[in-house]
Design a protein around this motif. Structure first.
Motif, PDB file in Angstrom:
ATOM      1  N   GLY A 240       1.635  -3.170   0.475  1.00  0.00           N
ATOM      2  CA  GLY A 240       2.885  -3.918   0.457  1.00  0.00           C
ATOM      3  C   GLY A 240       2.963  -4.988   1.514  1.00  0.00           C
ATOM      4  N   LYS A 247      -1.883  -9.752  -3.300  1.00  0.00           N
ATOM      5  CA  LYS A 247      -1.103  -8.951  -4.254  1.00  0.00           C
ATOM      6  C   LYS A 247      -1.318  -9.396  -5.697  1.00  0.00           C
ATOM      7  CE  LYS A 247       2.653  -7.798  -1.027  1.00  0.00           C
ATOM      8  NZ  LYS A 247       4.061  -8.044  -0.671  1.00  0.00           N
ATOM      9  N   VAL A 253       0.489  -2.869  -6.591  1.00  0.00           N
ATOM     10  CA  VAL A 253       0.872  -3.012  -5.186  1.00  0.00           C
ATOM     11  C   VAL A 253       1.607  -1.749  -4.760  1.00  0.00           C
ATOM     12  CG1 VAL A 253       2.189  -4.353  -3.500  1.00  0.00           C
ATOM     13  CG2 VAL A 253       1.072  -5.515  -5.436  1.00  0.00           C
ATOM     14  N   LEU A 255       3.278   0.638  -1.266  1.00  0.00           N
ATOM     15  CA  LEU A 255       4.142   0.407  -0.117  1.00  0.00           C
ATOM     16  C   LEU A 255       3.322  -0.162   1.042  1.00  0.00           C
ATOM     17  CD1 LEU A 255       6.178   3.763  -0.239  1.00  0.00           C
ATOM     18  CD2 LEU A 255       6.855   1.531  -1.154  1.00  0.00           C
ATOM     19  N   SER A 256       3.981  -0.575   2.105  1.00  0.00           N
ATOM     20  CA  SER A 256       3.282  -1.168   3.248  1.00  0.00           C
ATOM     21  C   SER A 256       2.577  -0.098   4.071  1.00  0.00           C
ATOM     22  CB  SER A 256       4.275  -1.927   4.133  1.00  0.00           C
ATOM     23  OG  SER A 256       5.039  -1.018   4.906  1.00  0.00           O
ATOM     24  N   GLY A 261       1.801   3.594   2.597  1.00  0.00           N
ATOM     25  CA  GLY A 261       1.404   3.117   1.277  1.00  0.00           C
ATOM     26  C   GLY A 261       0.136   3.760   0.756  1.00  0.00           C
TER      27      GLY A 261
END
Length: 271
Positions: A240, A247, A253, A255-256, A261
């Motif tokens: 993310g 992306k 994609v 989560l960060s 993620g």
């Protein structure tokens, strides 16, 4: 889709912004590994910057260093890592690179990497100190021209500096060295390797070892040097926190890196 191996980037993917592996992510990785799914770390880092993370995760798969320029396997009888593949820069290219940086971009810090050696001309430079803190690696202080002259196997050159200067250097080097792999791993870091080095090429060299095809691989990463492996893998996952350009080429994609993620993706496909 049957996934039989996972290739994971480190910075911005496995690690959060504090350069740590969260307990939740570690548990998710161990669960996958305990189900005989190899979890392979792929990074622009040198070996020592990867091996301590392997120890934290209690895994013993091969590691892909320098974005594919060096692939190491299990320990040999001497307790040293087996070299599966090694691709170094030509001495003449390194000499030209150093001359350009030294003469035209004096504010840029340049480091050389050879096997598990990180060679710098000034260990007190602010960029070097920052990289030491991030990777837990310790540099060797040498005069770079003499080190280059000794013709070591140099797997990577790293140039660190302010974003605007790094952009200028990237343009200059790409114009002069069409035969090299040159990319930004972040806006202040420019990485230079041999032209046939990439994360996806390194993955290809491990497919026979695991008797898998690219369609059975998950690759996960967050930055420009991950794009080729995300496109190559059967399932390419962008973090993310990845730039939009990364992306858009990924299959999905997650989560960060500050939201676990990687853990989220592993649980989605392996729980």
């Amino acid at each position: 889709m049957t996934l039989k191996a996972i290739f994971s980037d480190i910075d911005g993917t496995l690690l959060n912004s504090n350069h740590q592996i969260t307990e939740e992510t570690k548990k998710a990785i161990l669960k996958v590994v305990n189900n005989n799914i190899p979890f392979i770390l792929v990074s622009a880092r040198m070996p020592s910057g990867i091996l301590h993370l392997q120890q934290t995760l209690s895994i013993d798969s091969p590691i892909i260093c320098y974005s594919g320029a060096l692939i190491l396997g299990p320990d040999n009888d001497n307790g040293e890592k087996t070299i599966i593949d090694s691709t170094s820069l030509l001495q003449t290219d390194v000499q030209k690179l150093y001359k350009i940086v030294n003469e035209l971009y004096s504010s840029i810090n340049i480091s050389l990497y050879s096997h598990n050696q990180w060679v710098v001309s000034d260990s007190q430079n602010e960029w070097v100190i920052q990289e030491m803190e991030i990777t837990n690696a310790t540099p060797i202080h040498r005069q770079l021209p003499s080190f280059i002259e000794e013709n070591h196997a140099i797997h990577k050159c790293l140039c660190m500096g302010e974003p605007q200067i790094i952009n200028q250097l990237e343009s200059t080097l790409k114009d002069k060295f069409a035969n090299l792999t040159i990319y930004k791993s972040k806006d202040t870091y420019l990485e230079i390797m041999s032209g046939n080095v990439s994360k996806s090429n390194a993955i290809k060299k491990l497919e026979n070892l695991y008797h898998i095809t690219n369609q059975e691989i998950m690759a996960i990463g967050d930055n420009f040097n991950d794009m080729d492996m995300l496109k190559y893998a059967g399932l390419g996952v962008a973090m993310g926190n990845a730039p939009d350009e990364v992306k858009v080429i990924a299959d999905e994609v997650t989560l960060s890196n500050n939201e676990n993620g990687l853990k989220h993706t592993l649980q989605k496909y392996f729980d």
